[in-house]
Scaffold this motif. Structure first.
Motif, short mmCIF file in Angstrom:
data_model
loop_
_atom_site.label_atom_id
_atom_site.label_comp_id
_atom_site.label_asym_id
_atom_site.label_seq_id
_atom_site.Cartn_x
_atom_site.Cartn_y
_atom_site.Cartn_z
N TYR A 149 1.23 -10.82 19.02
CA TYR A 149 -0.06 -10.13 18.89
C TYR A 149 0.03 -8.74 19.51
N TYR A 150 0.66 -8.64 20.67
CA TYR A 150 0.75 -7.34 21.31
C TYR A 150 1.63 -6.39 20.49
N LEU A 151 2.77 -6.90 20.00
CA LEU A 151 3.67 -6.06 19.20
C LEU A 151 2.99 -5.59 17.92
N GLN A 152 2.17 -6.44 17.33
CA GLN A 152 1.50 -6.07 16.09
C GLN A 152 0.46 -4.99 16.33
N THR A 153 -0.28 -5.10 17.42
CA THR A 153 -1.25 -4.05 17.74
C THR A 153 -0.52 -2.75 18.03
N TRP A 154 0.64 -2.87 18.68
CA TRP A 154 1.48 -1.71 18.97
C TRP A 154 1.90 -1.02 17.66
N CYS A 155 2.34 -1.83 16.71
CA CYS A 155 2.79 -1.31 15.40
C CYS A 155 1.62 -0.71 14.63
N LEU A 156 0.48 -1.38 14.68
CA LEU A 156 -0.70 -0.94 13.93
C LEU A 156 -1.15 0.45 14.38
N GLN A 157 -1.18 0.67 15.69
CA GLN A 157 -1.62 1.95 16.20
C GLN A 157 -0.55 3.01 16.02
N MET A 158 0.72 2.57 15.93
CA MET A 158 1.83 3.52 15.81
C MET A 158 1.99 4.03 14.38
N ARG A 159 1.96 3.12 13.40
CA ARG A 159 2.27 3.49 12.02
C ARG A 159 1.19 3.12 11.01
N GLY A 160 0.15 2.42 11.41
CA GLY A 160 -0.91 2.09 10.47
C GLY A 160 -0.76 0.72 9.83
N MET B 273 -0.54 -0.36 6.68
CA MET B 273 0.38 -0.57 5.57
C MET B 273 1.82 -0.76 6.03
N PHE B 274 2.22 -0.05 7.08
CA PHE B 274 3.60 -0.15 7.57
C PHE B 274 3.90 -1.57 8.03
N PHE B 275 2.98 -2.14 8.82
CA PHE B 275 3.22 -3.50 9.32
C PHE B 275 3.19 -4.52 8.19
N ALA B 276 2.18 -4.43 7.33
CA ALA B 276 2.03 -5.42 6.26
C ALA B 276 3.22 -5.41 5.31
N ALA B 277 3.84 -4.25 5.12
CA ALA B 277 4.95 -4.15 4.17
C ALA B 277 6.19 -4.89 4.64
N LEU C 134 8.95 -4.66 -0.59
CA LEU C 134 9.01 -4.16 0.79
C LEU C 134 9.61 -2.76 0.82
N TYR C 135 10.79 -2.60 0.26
CA TYR C 135 11.48 -1.33 0.37
C TYR C 135 10.88 -0.26 -0.56
N THR C 136 10.25 -0.69 -1.65
CA THR C 136 9.56 0.27 -2.49
C THR C 136 8.37 0.88 -1.77
N MET C 137 7.62 0.05 -1.05
CA MET C 137 6.46 0.54 -0.32
C MET C 137 6.88 1.42 0.86
N LEU C 138 7.93 1.00 1.56
CA LEU C 138 8.40 1.81 2.68
C LEU C 138 8.91 3.17 2.20
N LEU D 13 -6.47 10.34 8.54
CA LEU D 13 -5.32 9.58 8.03
C LEU D 13 -4.23 9.49 9.06
N THR D 14 -4.02 10.57 9.83
CA THR D 14 -2.96 10.58 10.82
C THR D 14 -3.26 9.60 11.94
N THR D 15 -4.53 9.53 12.34
CA THR D 15 -4.90 8.63 13.44
C THR D 15 -4.59 7.19 13.11
N VAL D 16 -4.89 6.77 11.87
CA VAL D 16 -4.71 5.38 11.49
C VAL D 16 -3.29 5.10 11.03
N GLY D 17 -2.70 6.00 10.27
CA GLY D 17 -1.46 5.68 9.58
C GLY D 17 -0.19 6.14 10.20
N THR D 18 -0.11 7.33 10.82
CA THR D 18 1.18 7.86 11.22
C THR D 18 1.20 8.38 12.64
#
Length: 374
Positions: free
Chosen positions: A262-273, A275-279, A315-319, A361-366
Motif C-alpha cells: 500500500y505504501y509503495l503504491q501510494t509512492w508510485c501514484l504520487q510519483m508517476r500518476g 496510469m503508470f502504476f496500473a500499466a 503493458l509496454y505499448t502503454m508505457l 497534469l504534471t501534479t497527478v501524472g509526472t
C-alpha cells in the motif's frame, strides 16, 4: 540506484508481492478459510503494522479536515472493503491465474476513468495517444481471451504441490457460464479498484502526507470489513486462526500487501500518476501463471498463455505511449521558453489557461519528486 529507476523497481516489487498474495490466498481458501474473515484479519494486520509508524511521525503530520476524512472513508469503502471482498470471493471460486488476469483489466479501466476525470491527456492524432488506445485494446483482448478461450492444457510444472489442496484446479472443471460470471465479477471488483486509484490521486493533491492517508484508509477498511465479516459469518468458531496456510496468508497479506505494498503504491501514484502504476499490473499475471502452476498445481491453458502475451503487449505499448507523451511535453516546454515573448503578451488569457492545464497534469501524472502509496 538512479532516482529515475526507483518507480520502475517499486512497480515490479508490487507485482511480485501481489503474485504471492494470489497464490497464498488461493491456497488458504482451498483449505476452507472464510474470505470475509480473511479480509478483516488482513486489514487489521496491516493497520497494526502502519499505525505505530504513523504515530512516530505525528509531529510532522498536518491536521486533517473532516472533508478529507470523509473522502478517505469512501475511498476505503469503494477500493478496499467493496473491491477486495468482491475480488477474493471470486478468487475462491476460480483460480489464482484468472484472478491476476482479471486484475490486468485495470489499465483499460483506469485509463478510461482518468480521461473521464481529466487526469490523463489523450491526443488521438499523436503517437502517444494512438499507443495508449492500442494498449487498451490489447489489454481487453487479453482479458476476453482468458475468459472465453481455453485451448489445450499444459501439465503443472510441479506435480508435488507445495500447498496441498483439493484436486480441482483445472479451468475445464468449471462450467463455462460460472467461469465467465466469476471472471466478470473480478473485473467489476477491479473497476472499484481503479476508481480507488483515481480518487486517491485526487486526495493526495489535497492532503499529500502518504503515510497518514494509508493508515487512515487501513483503519477505516478494518472497521468496515469487520462489519461485513460479522454479517456474513456469525459462527465465530470459524474465525479462529490455526498455525497453517491460513495464518501465513493473513500475515503475508496484512504486512506485505496492506502494509508494504500500500505504501509503495501510494509512492508510485504520487510519483508517476495512476496510469503508470496500473500499466504494470499485467506483469503480475505472467508471474502468477508460473507460481500457481508450481505451488498450487493449477493447469495452465493455451488461452491463458495467449492472453498473457496480449497483456504484456498492452503493458509496454502503454508505457511507450507515456514515454513519448513526456518527451513531447518537454519539447513543448522548451519551445515555449525559447519562443518570442510577443506571442505571450498578445494572448495572455490563452497562456494562463495552458499553464494551469500543464500544472494540473504534471501534479497527478509526472511529478518526479514525490512518492506514491496504495
Amino acid at each position: 540506484m538512479e532516482a529515475g529507476m526507483k518507480p520502475y523497481c517499486a512497480a515490479i516489487a508490487i507485482q511480485l508481492i501481489y503474485t504471492g498474495m494470489f497464490v497464498i490466498s488461493k491456497a488458504a481458501f482451498n483449505q476452507g478459510m472464510n474470505t470475509y474473515v480473511f479480509i478483516f484479519y488482513r486489514q487489521a494486520a496491516g493497520s497494526l503494522l502502519l499505525l505505530p509508524i504513523a504515530l512516530l511521525q505525528r509531529k510532522n503530520a498536518r491536521a486533517m479536515t473532516c472533508r478529507v476524512l470523509l473522502k478517505l472513508f469512501f475511498c476505503a469503502l469503494i477500493g478496499i472493503t467493496l473491491g477486495v471482498n468482491l475480488y477474493h470471493v471470486s478468487l475462491r471460486f476460480t483460480s489464482a491465474t484468472v484472478a491476476s488476469a482479471a486484475d490486468s483489466s485495470m489499465p483499460a479501466v483506469t485509463f478510461f476513468l482518468a480521461v473521464l476525470l481529466r487526469m490523463e491527456d489523450v491526443k488521438l492524432r499523436s503517437c502517444s495517444g494512438i499507443a495508449k488506445l492500442t494498449g487498451v485494446v490489447l489489454c481487453l483482448a487479453g482479458v476476453f481471451t482468458i475468459a472465453f478461450f481455453s485451448g489445450p492444457s499444459i501439465s503443472p510444472l510441479n506435480h508435488h504441490r507445495v500447498f496441498a489442496s483439493h484436486p480441482h484446479d483445472s479451468k475445464a472443471a468449471v462450467p463455462k457460464g460460472i467461469w465467465i460470471r466469476w471472471t466478470f465479477l473480478m473485473v467489476v471488483a477491479n473497476m472499484c479498484w481503479s476508481l480507488w486509484i483515481v480518487f486517491q490521486a485526487a486526495v493526495l493533491k489535497e492532503y499529500p502526507d502518504k503515510m497518514v492517508v494509508t493508515v487512515v484508509q487501513c483503519l477505516f477498511s478494518t472497521a468496515q470489513s469487520f462489519v461485513v465479516a460479522v454479517v456474513a459469518e456469525r459462527d465465530f468458531s470459524k474465525w479462529k486462526l490455526r498455525f497453517d496456510i491460513s495464518l501465513l496468508a493473513v500475515l503475508y497479506s496484512g504486512f506485505m500487501v496492506t502494509g508494504v505494498s500500500y505504501y509503495l503504491q501510494t509512492w508510485c501514484l504520487q510519483m508517476r500518476g495512476p496510469m503508470f502504476f496500473a500499466a504494470w499490473t499485467p506483469l503480475c499475471f505472467v508471474f502468477t501463471i508460473f507460481c500457481s502452476s508450481f505451488f498450487l498445481g493449477e493447469i495452465v491453458h493455451l488461452g491463458s498463455i495467449v492472453g498473457g502475451i496480449l497483456l504484456v503487449g498492452s503493458l509496454y505499448t502503454m508505457l511507450w505511449g507515456k514515454s513519448k507523451e513526456s518527451k513531447g511535453d518537454d519539447v513543448t516546454d522548451d519551445t515555449e521558453k525559447d519562443g518570442p515573448k510577443k506571442s505571450a503578451e498578445s494572448c495572455p488569457e490563452e497562456q494562463e489557461q495552458t499553464t494551469i492545464e500543464i500544472e494540473d497534469l504534471t501534479t497527478v501524472g509526472t511529478s518526479a519528486s514525490c512518492v506514491r502509496e496504495l
